[in-house]
Design a protein around this motif. Sequence first.
Motif, PDB file in Angstrom:
ATOM      1  N   LYS A  41      37.592  31.897  10.373  1.00  0.00           N
ATOM      2  CA  LYS A  41      37.381  33.143  11.193  1.00  0.00           C
ATOM      3  C   LYS A  41      36.373  32.649  13.245  1.00  0.00           C
ATOM      4  CE  LYS A  41      36.733  36.152   7.661  1.00  0.00           C
ATOM      5  NZ  LYS A  41      36.920  37.539   6.943  1.00  0.00           N
ATOM      6  N   SER A  42      36.843  32.662  13.592  1.00  0.00           N
ATOM      7  CA  SER A  42      36.125  32.361  15.109  1.00  0.00           C
ATOM      8  C   SER A  42      35.131  33.513  14.960  1.00  0.00           C
ATOM      9  CB  SER A  42      36.954  32.790  16.064  1.00  0.00           C
ATOM     10  OG  SER A  42      37.196  33.986  16.131  1.00  0.00           O
ATOM     11  N   ALA A  43      34.094  32.974  15.959  1.00  0.00           N
ATOM     12  CA  ALA A  43      33.519  33.468  16.278  1.00  0.00           C
ATOM     13  C   ALA A  43      33.319  35.474  16.603  1.00  0.00           C
ATOM     14  CB  ALA A  43      31.701  32.767  16.896  1.00  0.00           C
ATOM     15  N   ARG A  63      37.759  38.879  16.478  1.00  0.00           N
ATOM     16  CA  ARG A  63      37.396  37.629  16.372  1.00  0.00           C
ATOM     17  C   ARG A  63      39.000  36.900  15.969  1.00  0.00           C
ATOM     18  NH1 ARG A  63      33.265  36.758  11.270  1.00  0.00           N
ATOM     19  NH2 ARG A  63      34.511  38.451  10.351  1.00  0.00           N
ATOM     20  N   LEU A  64      39.362  36.118  15.879  1.00  0.00           N
ATOM     21  CA  LEU A  64      40.505  35.553  15.646  1.00  0.00           C
ATOM     22  C   LEU A  64      40.267  34.986  14.200  1.00  0.00           C
ATOM     23  CD1 LEU A  64      43.766  34.804  16.237  1.00  0.00           C
ATOM     24  CD2 LEU A  64      43.064  32.369  16.561  1.00  0.00           C
ATOM     25  N   VAL A  65      41.491  35.864  13.373  1.00  0.00           N
ATOM     26  CA  VAL A  65      41.907  35.092  11.858  1.00  0.00           C
ATOM     27  C   VAL A  65      42.206  33.927  11.375  1.00  0.00           C
ATOM     28  CG1 VAL A  65      41.502  35.301   9.250  1.00  0.00           C
ATOM     29  CG2 VAL A  65      40.315  37.464  11.259  1.00  0.00           C
ATOM     30  N   MET A 135      49.414  31.171   9.543  1.00  0.00           N
ATOM     31  CA  MET A 135      49.678  32.763  10.013  1.00  0.00           C
ATOM     32  C   MET A 135      47.984  33.226  11.027  1.00  0.00           C
ATOM     33  SD  MET A 135      52.183  35.649   8.086  1.00  0.00           S
ATOM     34  CE  MET A 135      52.784  35.717   9.234  1.00  0.00           C
ATOM     35  N   ASN A 136      48.162  34.422  11.291  1.00  0.00           N
ATOM     36  CA  ASN A 136      46.715  34.559  12.310  1.00  0.00           C
ATOM     37  C   ASN A 136      46.737  35.933  12.249  1.00  0.00           C
ATOM     38  OD1 ASN A 136      47.983  34.885  15.242  1.00  0.00           O
ATOM     39  ND2 ASN A 136      48.422  32.872  14.642  1.00  0.00           N
ATOM     40  N   TRP A 137      46.033  36.329  12.928  1.00  0.00           N
ATOM     41  CA  TRP A 137      45.907  38.021  12.913  1.00  0.00           C
ATOM     42  C   TRP A 137      44.496  38.307  13.657  1.00  0.00           C
ATOM     43  CZ3 TRP A 137      46.094  36.887   8.169  1.00  0.00           C
ATOM     44  CH2 TRP A 137      44.721  37.172   7.298  1.00  0.00           C
TER      45      TRP A 137
END
Length: 160
Positions: A41-43, A63-65, A135-137
């Motif tokens: 997980k990004s900031a 934030r991007l996961v 994958m991302n969300w």
Amino acid sequence: MKNEVLRKLLASFVDFQVIRDNYVAKKPAECAVMHTISLNKSAYSAYRTIETTDTQIKEKALRLVIAYLQFDFYAPTQARAEEMASELLEVIVFKKRHDLVRNGFGLSDEEIEIKDLTFLEGSQYIYRFSFDVEMNWRESSERTRDLIKDVEVRTEINNG
């Protein structure tokens, strides 16, 4: 959790169960098992004010996961396990990609390899095929901050 939403969504696209790796009941003879290998997980960023009152400000941030997932496919025959792996991979990469995107899920990499991981346990073959996918969300969070209404100012003079 968002990866549980993803699991249920993927299960709705295929004719076999997609279960979590922490499934406590007896595993069905034919199923896909979804493992979360890593979750980065990004900031938080993209802060924005969504509501302001006389006493508080409500903010939202995103934030991007990035999730690295492994899918294992078990079936009574080797051919069926391979077919299930191919079917779910086709769903993710091609057939239902727009449905995944509409639900907030992106595919980070399209280079996905299906592996035959069939093994012998006792005197019986366990037919297992597998692939890993990234994958991302986006994940959002809200916070409420109280506004300072009155500030008391003190002035002391020291002459000496």
